[in-house]
Design an enzyme around this catalytic site. Structure first.
Site, PDB file in Angstrom:
ATOM      1  NE  ARG A   1       3.561  -9.346   2.328  1.00 27.68           N
ATOM      2  CZ  ARG A   1       2.885 -10.138   1.704  1.00 27.68           C
ATOM      3  NH1 ARG A   1       2.401 -10.699   2.184  1.00 27.68           N
ATOM      4  NH2 ARG A   1       4.353  -9.954   1.106  1.00 27.68           N
TER       5      ARG A   1
ATOM      6  CB  THR B   1       3.868 -11.887  11.401  1.00 24.40           C
ATOM      7  OG1 THR B   1       3.960 -10.970  10.927  1.00 24.40           O
ATOM      8  CG2 THR B   1       4.570 -12.336  12.389  1.00 24.40           C
TER       9      THR B   1
ATOM     10  CG  ASP C   1       7.965  -4.820  -2.445  1.00 26.58           C
ATOM     11  OD1 ASP C   1       7.736  -5.619  -1.386  1.00 26.58           O
ATOM     12  OD2 ASP C   1       7.696  -3.672  -2.441  1.00 26.58           O
TER      13      ASP C   1
ATOM     14  CG  ASP D   1      11.188  -2.510  -2.765  1.00 25.37           C
ATOM     15  OD1 ASP D   1      11.453  -1.434  -2.231  1.00 25.37           O
ATOM     16  OD2 ASP D   1      11.313  -3.904  -2.251  1.00 25.37           O
TER      17      ASP D   1
END
Ligand code: PRP
Ligand code: URA
Length: 209
Positions: A104, A108, A200, A203
């Protein structure tokens, strides 16, 4: 319109609580994602078609059942989807595994495709696309499109945590795809993260930042 299933199994909900907890470290996070993926795989395969086969037990002849046709293909969305594959293979060991690489764009929030590799006989397989997170839905929508473009007819999507925005995006873009979720959360924040979510996923799985 595809159906949306939210798994309410107590074991899934219990493990998800520790997955969400920010104090859960990488090792335990990985183990828990693996375990939840196994439990979700058990539920998601509930309607696999069966066929009758003749066998001989040590005692006599029997008519029994096996899974019919070209079995399942799992497709993790890289990276974080990888954390769910081994857990699913524990109970669907004959499944083939394809990969769709997307990330991603942090500015944006739109997905950028960098890799697609699928097993053969795409049209005959049941695909389960897996990713821990369904946030804006951009990644899931594009991953499913990439698989359809190569001929897949039968696709399910499975994730740990979803935002309503992501569910809506997949429903609108792919009304033939059923969605399987461990938890449907409240919303997205301004950075496109699921609230409360788990942070995340990539991560936390791989210990990056
Ligand atoms: C995360 C996650 C999904 C995607 C969800 O991946 O694993 O693939 O974001 O967001 P969306 O629904 O808004 O598209 P990310 O892009 O961070 O890549 P990574 O797995 O390589 O860390
Ligand atoms: N990707 C993640 O890993 N987490 C989110 O909350 C949203 C997208």
């Amino acid at each position: 319109m595809g159906k949306v299933y939210v798994f309410d199994h107590p074991l899934i909900q219990h493990k998800l609580t520790y997955i969400r907890d920010k104090n859960t470290g990488t090792k335990e996070f990985r183990e828990l994602v693996d375990e939840v993926a196994t439990l979700m795989a058990f539920e998601i395969t509930r309607d696999l078609p069966l066929e009758e086969v003749e066998i001989e037990t040590p005692v006599g002849k029997a008519t029994s059942k096996t899974i019919a046709g070209k079995k399942v293909a799992l497709v993790p969305i890289l990276r974080a989807g990888l954390g769910m594959v081994d857990g699913m293979l524990k109970i669907i060991p004959a499944a083939k595994v394809g990969h769709v690489g997307l990330y991603r764009d942090p500015e944006t929030l739109t997905p950028v495709e960098y890799y697609v590799k699928l097993p053969t006989d795409v049209e005959e397989r049941e695909f389960i696309v897996v990713d821990p997170m369904l946030a804006t839905g951009g990644s899931a929508v594009d991953a499913i499109s990439a698989i359809k473009k190569r001929g897949a007819k039968n696709i399910k999507f499975m994730c740990l945590v979803a935002a309503p925005e992501g569910v809506k995006a997949v429903e609108e873009a792919h009304p033939d795809v059923d969605i399987f979720i461990a938890a449907l959360d409240e919303k997205l924040n301004d950075h496109g993260y699921i609230v409360p979510g788990l942070g995340d996923a990539g991560d936390r799985l791989f210990g990056t930042k």
